[in-house]
Design an enzyme around this catalytic site. Structure first.
Site, short mmCIF file in Angstrom:
data_model
loop_
_atom_site.label_atom_id
_atom_site.label_comp_id
_atom_site.label_asym_id
_atom_site.label_seq_id
_atom_site.Cartn_x
_atom_site.Cartn_y
_atom_site.Cartn_z
N GLY A 12 -133.36 -97.69 -39.87
CA GLY A 12 -133.84 -97.64 -41.27
C GLY A 12 -135.28 -98.07 -41.36
N ARG A 22 -150.00 -100.39 -36.66
CA ARG A 22 -151.46 -100.55 -36.63
C ARG A 22 -151.86 -101.69 -35.69
NH1 ARG A 22 -154.73 -104.12 -39.38
NH2 ARG A 22 -156.86 -103.46 -39.85
N VAL A 24 -150.18 -102.96 -33.19
CA VAL A 24 -149.90 -102.61 -31.79
C VAL A 24 -151.02 -101.72 -31.25
CG1 VAL A 24 -148.36 -101.25 -30.30
CG2 VAL A 24 -147.38 -102.85 -31.97
N ARG A 26 -154.15 -101.15 -32.41
CA ARG A 26 -155.50 -101.75 -32.34
C ARG A 26 -155.57 -102.85 -31.27
NH1 ARG A 26 -158.02 -100.96 -37.73
NH2 ARG A 26 -158.06 -98.68 -37.88
N ARG A 73 -132.22 -91.74 -36.54
CA ARG A 73 -131.09 -92.27 -35.76
C ARG A 73 -130.79 -91.18 -34.73
NH1 ARG A 73 -129.84 -94.56 -41.04
NH2 ARG A 73 -130.32 -96.77 -40.83
N GLY A 103 -134.05 -102.30 -35.77
CA GLY A 103 -133.01 -103.32 -35.90
C GLY A 103 -132.20 -103.46 -34.62
N ASP A 104 -131.03 -104.09 -34.73
CA ASP A 104 -130.20 -104.37 -33.56
C ASP A 104 -129.85 -103.13 -32.75
OD1 ASP A 104 -130.12 -107.09 -33.90
OD2 ASP A 104 -128.21 -107.09 -34.99
N THR A 126 -136.42 -104.54 -40.52
CA THR A 126 -135.33 -104.12 -41.42
C THR A 126 -135.42 -104.94 -42.70
OG1 THR A 126 -132.94 -104.23 -41.85
CG2 THR A 126 -133.75 -105.63 -40.09
N ASP A 128 -133.08 -105.92 -44.42
CA ASP A 128 -131.90 -106.78 -44.63
C ASP A 128 -132.03 -108.21 -44.09
OD1 ASP A 128 -130.78 -104.56 -45.75
OD2 ASP A 128 -129.36 -104.16 -44.13
N ASP A 130 -131.21 -109.20 -41.28
CA ASP A 130 -129.92 -109.51 -40.65
C ASP A 130 -130.01 -109.51 -39.12
OD1 ASP A 130 -130.34 -106.80 -40.33
OD2 ASP A 130 -128.32 -106.20 -40.92
N ARG A 163 -125.34 -107.68 -73.18
CA ARG A 163 -124.45 -107.11 -72.17
C ARG A 163 -124.42 -107.94 -70.89
NH1 ARG A 163 -126.44 -100.84 -72.56
NH2 ARG A 163 -124.97 -100.17 -74.16
N ARG A 172 -126.01 -104.13 -46.06
CA ARG A 172 -124.67 -103.65 -45.68
C ARG A 172 -123.90 -104.75 -44.96
NH1 ARG A 172 -125.26 -98.03 -43.15
NH2 ARG A 172 -126.69 -99.18 -41.83
N ALA A 187 -129.60 -115.26 -61.74
CA ALA A 187 -128.33 -114.54 -61.94
C ALA A 187 -127.21 -115.50 -62.33
CB ALA A 187 -127.95 -113.81 -60.65
N LYS A 214 -124.37 -118.48 -74.44
CA LYS A 214 -125.02 -117.50 -73.56
C LYS A 214 -124.59 -116.10 -73.97
CE LYS A 214 -125.90 -116.72 -68.65
NZ LYS A 214 -127.35 -116.63 -68.83
N GLU A 223 -124.52 -105.11 -51.19
CA GLU A 223 -124.00 -103.79 -50.81
C GLU A 223 -122.74 -103.89 -49.93
OE1 GLU A 223 -126.84 -101.76 -48.40
OE2 GLU A 223 -125.60 -99.99 -48.13
P1 ADP Z 1 -131.12 -100.21 -36.45
O1 ADP Z 1 -132.07 -100.21 -35.31
O2 ADP Z 1 -131.81 -100.30 -37.76
O3 ADP Z 1 -129.98 -101.19 -36.26
P2 ADP Z 1 -129.31 -98.02 -35.75
O4 ADP Z 1 -128.12 -98.89 -35.47
O5 ADP Z 1 -129.09 -96.77 -36.51
O6 ADP Z 1 -130.47 -98.76 -36.54
O7 ADP Z 1 -129.95 -97.67 -34.32
C1 ADP Z 1 -131.12 -96.89 -34.23
C2 ADP Z 1 -131.04 -96.06 -32.98
O8 ADP Z 1 -130.98 -96.90 -31.84
C3 ADP Z 1 -129.79 -95.19 -32.85
O9 ADP Z 1 -129.89 -94.00 -33.55
C4 ADP Z 1 -129.75 -94.94 -31.37
O10 ADP Z 1 -130.70 -93.96 -30.98
C5 ADP Z 1 -130.20 -96.28 -30.82
N1 ADP Z 1 -129.01 -97.09 -30.53
C6 ADP Z 1 -128.22 -97.72 -31.40
N2 ADP Z 1 -127.20 -98.33 -30.77
C7 ADP Z 1 -127.35 -98.07 -29.46
C8 ADP Z 1 -126.63 -98.43 -28.28
N3 ADP Z 1 -125.52 -99.17 -28.34
N4 ADP Z 1 -127.10 -97.98 -27.10
C9 ADP Z 1 -128.21 -97.23 -27.02
N5 ADP Z 1 -128.93 -96.87 -28.11
C10 ADP Z 1 -128.52 -97.29 -29.30
O1 F6P Z 2 -132.18 -100.73 -43.50
C1 F6P Z 2 -131.05 -101.41 -43.90
C2 F6P Z 2 -130.32 -100.62 -44.93
O2 F6P Z 2 -131.19 -100.41 -46.01
C3 F6P Z 2 -129.03 -101.23 -45.39
O3 F6P Z 2 -129.19 -102.24 -46.33
C4 F6P Z 2 -128.30 -100.03 -45.89
O4 F6P Z 2 -126.92 -100.21 -45.86
C5 F6P Z 2 -128.71 -98.99 -44.91
O5 F6P Z 2 -129.96 -99.37 -44.42
C6 F6P Z 2 -128.75 -97.61 -45.47
O6 F6P Z 2 -129.25 -96.76 -44.50
P1 F6P Z 2 -129.36 -95.18 -44.61
O7 F6P Z 2 -129.07 -94.77 -46.01
O8 F6P Z 2 -130.73 -94.87 -44.16
O9 F6P Z 2 -128.33 -94.67 -43.65
#
Ligand code: ADP
Ligand code: F6P
Length: 320
Positions: A12, A22, A24, A26, A73, A103-104, A126, A128, A130, A163, A172, A187, A214, A223
């Site tokens: 994402g 940028r 990286v 430069r 992805r 992300g992860d 990301t 999030d 997270d 309301r 997520r 909130a 209130k 989400e």
């Molecule tokens: P994020 O990096 O935001 O967590 P994704 O989970 O969609 O997003 O992962 C991004 C991309 O990283 C994937 O489309 C895929 O190309 C690669 N990737 C994700 N998980 C793996 C994995 N277990 N092994 C190898 N590549 C992965």
């Molecule tokens: O990048 C994180 C995030 O915005 C989450 O909060 C959300 O669930 C997800 O990505 C949505 O990703 P997409 O709609 O690009 O699949």
């Protein structure tokens, strides 16, 4: 000494990714390295959608949301064959090091590519926040500020109509955006997966607050909890307070990065190139007590991140 590196954004998008790209580019140029931009994450690495970058390639992007390198992805990269194709492309172009902003999931891919001999550095990008190995991820501040501004607008109309506004914010897998936005918007309730909730109790306290004067209410839902419309319907049924649900959605992922995101992205981008310069790979960069640190990718992926329950409880305690 590493001569050629690549940079890509994956998963994402997040505001501030451009500032990281940028930095990286430069930093690498300033150290005499060649830099290649890879479009659409690992997909571009497999197909060879790669171009040489110069100092002007990253002009006028520090303030822009999204990612000029595009993102994707790429299911093929999850296979051994996919990673091998990417490694072959790196060899063909002489790319020895790679900065992966994502992300992860992206870091898992970076670990696989590192195992094949390409030095990879992951930068946490990301909205999030997270990613466990870092206190901060690129994009988090901008997304929270966007969510806050939008909830403020919803509050105006909720107030005018007496309301309740149920607002779903992104996240997520984690409620970090929800709890921070909730506290910043005052909130009435914050609903995240991390803290058990009870709609009957929420409705009951809402009625008690209403009895004390209130008139309008804001409920923030992460989400990951989902069911925002159902939550709104239940609140209306149980309280007879007119309630509307709004899902903020992808608007939270766009927009110009805040100062914090630009600064964090820049220092992380600089740090990543410093690691590559020393021949270090298979690392993820993180922030710990406002200092940059780096971890082995597998170690980073095995960590868990605490949720700020204290912040959640403060918000609830003073929402009357
Ligand atoms: P994020 O990096 O935001 O967590 P994704 O989970 O969609 O997003 O992962 C991004 C991309 O990283 C994937 O489309 C895929 O190309 C690669 N990737 C994700 N998980 C793996 C994995 N277990 N092994 C190898 N590549 C992965
Ligand atoms: O990048 C994180 C995030 O915005 C989450 O909060 C959300 O669930 C997800 O990505 C949505 O990703 P997409 O709609 O690009 O699949």
């Amino acid at each position: 000494m590493i001569k050629k590196i690549g940079v890509l954004t994956s998963g994402g998008d997040a505001p501030g990714m451009n500032a990281a790209v940028r930095a990286v580019v430069r930093t690498a140029l300033s150290k005499g390295m060649e830099v290649y931009g890879i479009r659409r994450g690992y997909a571009g690495l497999i197909t060879g959608d790669i171009f040489k970058m110069d100092e002007r390639s990253v002009s006028d992007i520090i303030h822009r949301g999204g990612t000029v390198l595009y993102t994707a992805r790429c299911p093929e990269f999850r296979t051994q064959e996919g990673v091998k194709k990417a490694k072959d492309k790196c060899d063909e172009l002489g790319i020895e090091g790679l900065v992966v902003i994502g992300g992860d999931g992206s870091f898992r891919g970076a670990a696989d590519l590192s195992a094949m001999g390409v030095l990879c550095i992951g930068l946490p990008g990301t909205i999030d926040n997270d990613i466990a190995c870092t206190e901060y991820t690129i994009g988090f501040d901008t997304a929270m500020n966007t969510a806050m501004e939008l909830v403020d607008k919803l509050r105006d109309t909720s107030q005018s109509h007496d309301r309740c506004s149920v607002v779903e914010v992104m996240g997520r897998g984690a409620g970090h955006i929800a709890v921070n936005t909730g506290i910043a918007c005052g909130a009435t309730d914050i609903i995240t997966k991390e803290v058990p909730y009870d709609i009957d109790a929420i409705a009951k306290t809402m009625l008690e607050k209403q009895a004390k004067g209130k008139k309008n209410f804001v409920v923030i839902v992460a989400e990951g909890v989902g069911h925002s419309q159902e939550i709104a319907t239940m609140i209306q049924e149980k309280t007879h307070i007119e309630t509307r649900a709004t899902i903020l959605g992808h608007v939270q992922r766009g927009g110009n990065p805040t100062l914090r995101d630009r600064v964090e992205a820049t220092r992380m981008g600089y740090y990543a190139v410093e690691l590559l310069e020393q021949g270090i790979g298979n690392r993820v960069v993180g922030v710990k007590e406002n200092k940059l640190v780096d971890y082995d990718i597998q170690e980073a992926l095995s960590m868990t991140k605490p949720y700020d329950e204290k912040l959640h409880h403060i918000a609830e305690q003073i929402a009357f």
